[in-house]
Design a protein around this motif. Sequence first.
Motif, PDB file in Angstrom:
ATOM      1  N   SER A 192       0.857  -1.100   0.167  1.00 20.87           N
ATOM      2  CA  SER A 192       0.046   0.160  -0.004  1.00 20.87           C
ATOM      3  C   SER A 192       0.604   1.238  -0.129  1.00 20.87           C
ATOM      4  O   SER A 192       0.191   2.354  -0.142  1.00 20.87           O
ATOM      5  CB  SER A 192      -0.907  -0.016   1.258  1.00 20.87           C
ATOM      6  OG  SER A 192      -0.195   0.152   2.610  1.00 20.87           O
ATOM      7  N   TRP A 196       1.010   4.351  -6.274  1.00 20.38           N
ATOM      8  CA  TRP A 196       1.078   5.553  -6.238  1.00 20.38           C
ATOM      9  C   TRP A 196      -0.028   6.001  -7.105  1.00 20.38           C
ATOM     10  O   TRP A 196      -0.359   5.363  -8.109  1.00 20.38           O
ATOM     11  CB  TRP A 196       2.484   6.071  -6.561  1.00 20.38           C
ATOM     12  CG  TRP A 196       3.409   5.939  -5.755  1.00 20.38           C
ATOM     13  CD1 TRP A 196       3.365   5.650  -4.434  1.00 20.38           C
ATOM     14  CD2 TRP A 196       4.768   6.222  -6.071  1.00 20.38           C
ATOM     15  NE1 TRP A 196       4.628   5.495  -3.874  1.00 20.38           N
ATOM     16  CE2 TRP A 196       5.498   5.776  -4.898  1.00 20.38           C
ATOM     17  CE3 TRP A 196       5.414   6.615  -7.159  1.00 20.38           C
ATOM     18  CZ2 TRP A 196       7.103   6.001  -4.833  1.00 20.38           C
ATOM     19  CZ3 TRP A 196       6.821   6.862  -7.126  1.00 20.38           C
ATOM     20  CH2 TRP A 196       7.627   6.384  -6.063  1.00 20.38           C
ATOM     21  N   ALA A 197      -0.818   7.180  -6.864  1.00 23.81           N
ATOM     22  CA  ALA A 197      -1.968   7.408  -7.737  1.00 23.81           C
ATOM     23  C   ALA A 197      -1.281   8.166  -8.960  1.00 23.81           C
ATOM     24  O   ALA A 197       0.004   8.468  -9.168  1.00 23.81           O
ATOM     25  CB  ALA A 197      -2.732   8.745  -7.195  1.00 23.81           C
ATOM     26  N   LEU A 213      -1.955  14.032  -4.342  1.00 28.97           N
ATOM     27  CA  LEU A 213      -1.908  12.773  -3.680  1.00 28.97           C
ATOM     28  C   LEU A 213      -0.747  11.917  -4.136  1.00 28.97           C
ATOM     29  O   LEU A 213      -0.099  11.361  -3.131  1.00 28.97           O
ATOM     30  CB  LEU A 213      -3.001  11.953  -3.978  1.00 28.97           C
ATOM     31  CG  LEU A 213      -3.343  10.643  -3.694  1.00 28.97           C
ATOM     32  CD1 LEU A 213      -3.166  10.595  -1.950  1.00 28.97           C
ATOM     33  CD2 LEU A 213      -4.663   9.928  -3.836  1.00 28.97           C
ATOM     34  N   ARG A 214      -0.385  12.015  -5.374  1.00 28.89           N
ATOM     35  CA  ARG A 214       0.790  11.404  -5.857  1.00 28.89           C
ATOM     36  C   ARG A 214       1.978  11.996  -5.070  1.00 28.89           C
ATOM     37  O   ARG A 214       3.022  11.029  -4.474  1.00 28.89           O
ATOM     38  CB  ARG A 214       0.973  11.347  -7.244  1.00 28.89           C
ATOM     39  CG  ARG A 214       2.396  10.920  -7.736  1.00 28.89           C
ATOM     40  CD  ARG A 214       2.344  10.933  -9.411  1.00 28.89           C
ATOM     41  NE  ARG A 214       3.625  10.405  -9.694  1.00 28.89           N
ATOM     42  CZ  ARG A 214       3.802   9.154 -10.319  1.00 28.89           C
ATOM     43  NH1 ARG A 214       2.781   8.420 -10.239  1.00 28.89           N
ATOM     44  NH2 ARG A 214       4.937   8.793 -10.753  1.00 28.89           N
ATOM     45  N   GLN A 217       2.056  10.524  -1.416  1.00 32.16           N
ATOM     46  CA  GLN A 217       2.771   9.175  -1.689  1.00 32.16           C
ATOM     47  C   GLN A 217       3.815   8.749  -1.792  1.00 32.16           C
ATOM     48  O   GLN A 217       4.542   8.090  -0.838  1.00 32.16           O
ATOM     49  CB  GLN A 217       1.593   8.290  -2.519  1.00 32.16           C
ATOM     50  CG  GLN A 217       0.327   8.337  -2.048  1.00 32.16           C
ATOM     51  CD  GLN A 217      -0.820   7.523  -3.315  1.00 32.16           C
ATOM     52  OE1 GLN A 217      -0.400   7.827  -4.189  1.00 32.16           O
ATOM     53  NE2 GLN A 217      -1.516   6.801  -2.632  1.00 32.16           N
ATOM     54  N   GLU A 323      -4.275   7.273   0.965  1.00 32.33           N
ATOM     55  CA  GLU A 323      -5.141   7.514   0.111  1.00 32.33           C
ATOM     56  C   GLU A 323      -6.721   7.779   0.728  1.00 32.33           C
ATOM     57  O   GLU A 323      -7.372   8.478   0.149  1.00 32.33           O
ATOM     58  CB  GLU A 323      -5.019   6.609  -1.173  1.00 32.33           C
ATOM     59  CG  GLU A 323      -6.066   6.662  -1.861  1.00 32.33           C
ATOM     60  CD  GLU A 323      -6.039   5.568  -3.085  1.00 32.33           C
ATOM     61  OE1 GLU A 323      -6.783   5.634  -4.503  1.00 32.33           O
ATOM     62  OE2 GLU A 323      -5.085   4.674  -3.377  1.00 32.33           O
ATOM     63  N   TRP A 326      -6.717  10.895   2.285  1.00 37.48           N
ATOM     64  CA  TRP A 326      -6.909  11.884   1.237  1.00 37.48           C
ATOM     65  C   TRP A 326      -8.307  12.126   0.825  1.00 37.48           C
ATOM     66  O   TRP A 326      -9.101  13.241   0.510  1.00 37.48           O
ATOM     67  CB  TRP A 326      -6.126  11.589  -0.068  1.00 37.48           C
ATOM     68  CG  TRP A 326      -5.799  12.518  -0.797  1.00 37.48           C
ATOM     69  CD1 TRP A 326      -6.925  12.965  -1.808  1.00 37.48           C
ATOM     70  CD2 TRP A 326      -4.764  13.770  -0.976  1.00 37.48           C
ATOM     71  NE1 TRP A 326      -6.516  13.928  -2.817  1.00 37.48           N
ATOM     72  CE2 TRP A 326      -5.307  14.712  -2.151  1.00 37.48           C
ATOM     73  CE3 TRP A 326      -3.931  14.305  -0.227  1.00 37.48           C
ATOM     74  CZ2 TRP A 326      -4.576  15.570  -2.478  1.00 37.48           C
ATOM     75  CZ3 TRP A 326      -3.201  15.549  -0.672  1.00 37.48           C
ATOM     76  CH2 TRP A 326      -3.390  15.943  -1.756  1.00 37.48           C
ATOM     77  N   GLN A 327      -8.981  10.834   0.429  1.00 36.53           N
ATOM     78  CA  GLN A 327     -10.319  10.903  -0.035  1.00 36.53           C
ATOM     79  C   GLN A 327     -11.341  11.246   1.060  1.00 36.53           C
ATOM     80  O   GLN A 327     -12.304  11.913   0.725  1.00 36.53           O
ATOM     81  CB  GLN A 327     -10.750   9.417  -0.544  1.00 36.53           C
ATOM     82  CG  GLN A 327      -9.833   8.890  -1.712  1.00 36.53           C
ATOM     83  CD  GLN A 327      -9.926   9.789  -3.120  1.00 36.53           C
ATOM     84  OE1 GLN A 327     -10.870  10.339  -3.072  1.00 36.53           O
ATOM     85  NE2 GLN A 327      -9.081   9.554  -3.910  1.00 36.53           N
TER      86      GLN A 327
END
Length: 364
Positions: A192, A196-197, A213-214, A217, A323, A326-327
């Motif tokens: 996890s 990465w996004a 987000l990337r 991460q 993630e 973040w969401q």
Amino acid sequence: MKVPTRIPRQLALPRPQFVRPFHQSIARTANVAPIVGTGPPPDPPTPAARNAQERLDRRKKHAELLKTAKEVRSAQDGKSSGVARRFWKEVTVREVDGALQVHLDARPLRHPNTKAIIRVPLSKPNLASALALEWDILTSAQQATKQHLIPLTSLICRALDILDDDASNSPEATKIRTTITHTVLRYLDTDSLLCWAPPAGPHDRRNDAEESLRDVQKKAAEETVSYLTTNVWPGITIEPVLDGHSIMPRKQSEGVREVIQGWVMGLDAWEIAGLERAVLAGKSFVAAARVVAEWSEGSVGTGHAVPVGRFSVEHASKATSLEVDWQAEQWGEVEDTHDVNQEDVRRQLGSVILLVSGTGKQHY
């Protein structure tokens, strides 16, 4: 001569006209009842709590009410069904024969399967105290049969089972260790922390530091990977398994898995049991490996090289749920779901730190 045409009587006579009367009720004035209430008017309604602290206070109050109701219900069930409450009054930690033992009054705590006395190394007094506290909050002997109420006991017994398996002379020796190694290495390919996004677009959300987000991460992964490749597995390179350009994760380079597998097989019983729990909790092998390496009192511990506690429970839990957090910040969190999962991850990672840490002088 013309024959007169006969017209049916029904058509010749005019049809009767049906009149539908309309009625209208007489308007009446409303009778307002007199106000007979006394006292000040009620408080106006308040908007829903949006502050995190207010939500936390509300949940704590709700948990206290549930706990009180559960205690009342347990007491009633105990009286009606004859279920005995716990047979011990005091829980103490004692040093016996070079190890720490938890005693329920005068009875030492035993392994639920092998019935052997649970012995904790003298170098782990915090672990023994936490184990005693876990049994002190139980209200009945029946609760001790439920695994979710004694998670630390289960974790310690897992480590003791590995110790016994390593010491056995049977052909299937180290079977538990081998099984754990194969299980945790499977998470390396779908880690996890290494997924990465995709690169952020013009309409994607960014934080206050203008990071996507990337970016977040990547920063968290590079920090942990740099720690591991410097202090734990020097000379190897760990790549992201999913960097946003593909939907299929890729495996690490040749030789990386062999080095990591040898490291896992060389862990002692307490460390490999903690690694298993941490990997399953955070779904990240590299984060779990850093927790074990940074906090362990054994030979794999790196506390002498870096400050101990840099990668705390809070840091590890945030790194494995970047993630999700973040969401949740963008779309909102589901109460009693996201927060419960986060607390559960912190609880399990905290138990791992208790399991592997110590004063550095082990006695078995």
